[in-house]
Motif scaffolding. Structure first.
Motif, PDB file in Angstrom:
ATOM      1  N   GLN A   1       8.133  -1.396   4.875  1.00 27.56           N
ATOM      2  CA  GLN A   1       9.269  -1.183   5.871  1.00 27.56           C
ATOM      3  C   GLN A   1       9.219   0.364   6.518  1.00 27.56           C
ATOM      4  N   ALA A   2       8.605   1.167   5.516  1.00 30.54           N
ATOM      5  CA  ALA A   2       9.113   2.744   5.994  1.00 30.54           C
ATOM      6  C   ALA A   2       7.581   3.010   6.506  1.00 30.54           C
ATOM      7  N   LYS A   3       6.455   2.579   6.047  1.00 31.59           N
ATOM      8  CA  LYS A   3       4.958   2.956   6.478  1.00 31.59           C
ATOM      9  C   LYS A   3       4.218   2.106   7.332  1.00 31.59           C
ATOM     10  N   GLY A   4       4.639   0.771   6.997  1.00 29.71           N
ATOM     11  CA  GLY A   4       3.616  -0.337   7.560  1.00 29.71           C
ATOM     12  C   GLY A   4       2.589  -1.064   6.634  1.00 29.71           C
ATOM     13  N   GLU A   5       2.264  -2.021   6.940  1.00 28.70           N
ATOM     14  CA  GLU A   5       1.519  -2.896   5.960  1.00 28.70           C
ATOM     15  C   GLU A   5       0.176  -2.111   5.637  1.00 28.70           C
TER      16      GLU A   5
ATOM     17  N   ASP B   1       6.720  -8.716   7.515  1.00 29.10           N
ATOM     18  CA  ASP B   1       6.112  -8.484   6.173  1.00 29.10           C
ATOM     19  C   ASP B   1       6.933  -8.195   5.312  1.00 29.10           C
ATOM     20  N   THR B   2       7.916  -7.248   5.291  1.00 27.41           N
ATOM     21  CA  THR B   2       9.064  -6.847   4.407  1.00 27.41           C
ATOM     22  C   THR B   2       9.819  -7.949   4.059  1.00 27.41           C
ATOM     23  N   ILE B   3      10.011  -8.973   4.973  1.00 33.27           N
ATOM     24  CA  ILE B   3      11.100 -10.145   4.599  1.00 33.27           C
ATOM     25  C   ILE B   3      10.189 -11.047   3.733  1.00 33.27           C
ATOM     26  N   ARG B   4       8.955 -11.142   4.075  1.00 37.60           N
ATOM     27  CA  ARG B   4       7.960 -12.051   3.209  1.00 37.60           C
ATOM     28  C   ARG B   4       7.955 -11.393   1.808  1.00 37.60           C
ATOM     29  N   LEU B   5       7.761 -10.099   1.845  1.00 40.05           N
ATOM     30  CA  LEU B   5       7.657  -9.712   0.187  1.00 40.05           C
ATOM     31  C   LEU B   5       8.995  -9.686  -0.598  1.00 40.05           C
ATOM     32  N   LEU B   6      10.061  -9.380   0.198  1.00 33.27           N
ATOM     33  CA  LEU B   6      11.504  -9.520  -0.366  1.00 33.27           C
ATOM     34  C   LEU B   6      11.625 -11.042  -0.943  1.00 33.27           C
TER      35      LEU B   6
ATOM     36  N   ALA C   1       9.553  -6.704  -9.413  1.00 29.75           N
ATOM     37  CA  ALA C   1       9.856  -5.320  -9.069  1.00 29.75           C
ATOM     38  C   ALA C   1       8.736  -4.618  -8.266  1.00 29.75           C
ATOM     39  N   GLU C   2       7.536  -4.922  -8.582  1.00 30.05           N
ATOM     40  CA  GLU C   2       6.284  -4.541  -7.523  1.00 30.05           C
ATOM     41  C   GLU C   2       6.628  -5.025  -6.424  1.00 30.05           C
ATOM     42  N   LEU C   3       6.754  -6.337  -6.112  1.00 26.27           N
ATOM     43  CA  LEU C   3       6.947  -7.074  -4.677  1.00 26.27           C
ATOM     44  C   LEU C   3       7.971  -6.266  -4.023  1.00 26.27           C
ATOM     45  N   ALA C   4       9.172  -5.857  -4.549  1.00 22.04           N
ATOM     46  CA  ALA C   4      10.282  -5.265  -3.899  1.00 22.04           C
ATOM     47  C   ALA C   4       9.824  -3.965  -3.495  1.00 22.04           C
ATOM     48  N   MET C   5       9.186  -3.051  -4.413  1.00 26.39           N
ATOM     49  CA  MET C   5       8.628  -1.780  -3.933  1.00 26.39           C
ATOM     50  C   MET C   5       7.580  -1.711  -2.976  1.00 26.39           C
ATOM     51  N   SER C   6       6.838  -2.917  -2.792  1.00 26.17           N
ATOM     52  CA  SER C   6       5.827  -2.942  -1.775  1.00 26.17           C
ATOM     53  C   SER C   6       6.667  -3.263  -0.240  1.00 26.17           C
ATOM     54  N   ALA C   7       7.738  -4.046  -0.525  1.00 29.27           N
ATOM     55  CA  ALA C   7       8.505  -4.151   0.698  1.00 29.27           C
ATOM     56  C   ALA C   7       9.078  -2.969   1.239  1.00 29.27           C
TER      57      ALA C   7
ATOM     58  N   ASP D   1       3.285   4.854  -7.542  1.00 29.10           N
ATOM     59  CA  ASP D   1       3.294   6.387  -7.388  1.00 29.10           C
ATOM     60  C   ASP D   1       3.688   6.309  -5.767  1.00 29.10           C
ATOM     61  N   ASP D   2       3.130   5.375  -4.968  1.00 26.35           N
ATOM     62  CA  ASP D   2       3.394   5.570  -3.466  1.00 26.35           C
ATOM     63  C   ASP D   2       5.068   5.390  -3.440  1.00 26.35           C
ATOM     64  N   PHE D   3       5.773   4.580  -4.135  1.00 27.25           N
ATOM     65  CA  PHE D   3       7.028   4.386  -4.017  1.00 27.25           C
ATOM     66  C   PHE D   3       7.845   5.683  -4.510  1.00 27.25           C
ATOM     67  N   ARG D   4       7.378   6.274  -5.650  1.00 31.06           N
ATOM     68  CA  ARG D   4       8.030   7.577  -5.930  1.00 31.06           C
ATOM     69  C   ARG D   4       7.739   8.522  -5.035  1.00 31.06           C
ATOM     70  N   LEU D   5       6.778   8.715  -4.272  1.00 32.43           N
ATOM     71  CA  LEU D   5       6.409   9.965  -3.303  1.00 32.43           C
ATOM     72  C   LEU D   5       7.494   9.325  -2.023  1.00 32.43           C
ATOM     73  N   LEU D   6       7.722   8.194  -1.786  1.00 28.46           N
ATOM     74  CA  LEU D   6       8.496   7.754  -0.853  1.00 28.46           C
ATOM     75  C   LEU D   6       9.936   8.131  -0.811  1.00 28.46           C
ATOM     76  N   ILE D   7      10.317   7.879  -2.124  1.00 31.87           N
ATOM     77  CA  ILE D   7      11.638   7.965  -2.507  1.00 31.87           C
ATOM     78  C   ILE D   7      11.899   9.737  -2.613  1.00 31.87           C
ATOM     79  N   THR D   8      11.043  10.467  -3.287  1.00 34.88           N
ATOM     80  CA  THR D   8      11.236  11.825  -3.453  1.00 34.88           C
ATOM     81  C   THR D   8      11.031  12.729  -2.147  1.00 34.88           C
ATOM     82  N   SER D   9      10.527  12.158  -1.227  1.00 34.63           N
ATOM     83  CA  SER D   9      10.161  12.931   0.278  1.00 34.63           C
ATOM     84  C   SER D   9      11.510  13.541   0.751  1.00 34.63           C
TER      85      SER D   9
END
Length: 97
Positions: free
Chosen positions: A63-67, A8-13, A53-59, A85-93
């Motif tokens: 990859q980190a948390k699952g579909e 799914d990560t590859i598909r989104l990228l 950009a949104e698709l890249a963040m979703s990918a 918001d989820d991407f920011r939380l993931l990066i700053t965790s």
């Protein structure tokens, strides 16, 4: 052992790369008509860049948390602002995956 990307990560990228490619192509095409509002001339390309950009963040989130991380508990897909918001939380965790 190297960590492989999820399917799914590859598909989104790949979708992200395609949409930014379309945005660049749209910028290079001649205009079919004259815009009444000059501020809207590149709106299609800007929108495609935002989608990319949104698709890249979703990918990265997938990859980190699952579909399932792209959906609310009600099984509706999250909007772009929730993805950011989820991407920011993931990066700053404290301990990223």
């Amino acid at each position: 052992m190297p960590m492989y990307l999820k399917r799914d990560t590859i598909r989104l990228l790949e979708a992200s790369v395609e949409s930014i490619s379309l945005a660049v192509a749209a910028l290079g095409l001649p205009r079919r008509y004259e815009s009444r509002e000059p501020a809207s001339e590149n709106s299609i390309a800007i929108g495609l860049a935002g989608v990319s950009a949104e698709l890249a963040m979703s990918a990265i989130i997938v990859q980190a948390k699952g579909e399932q991380a792209l959906r609310f508990p009600s099984n509706f897909y999250k909007t772009g602002s929730h993805i950011v918001d989820d991407f920011r939380l993931l990066i700053t965790s404290q301990i990223p995956k």
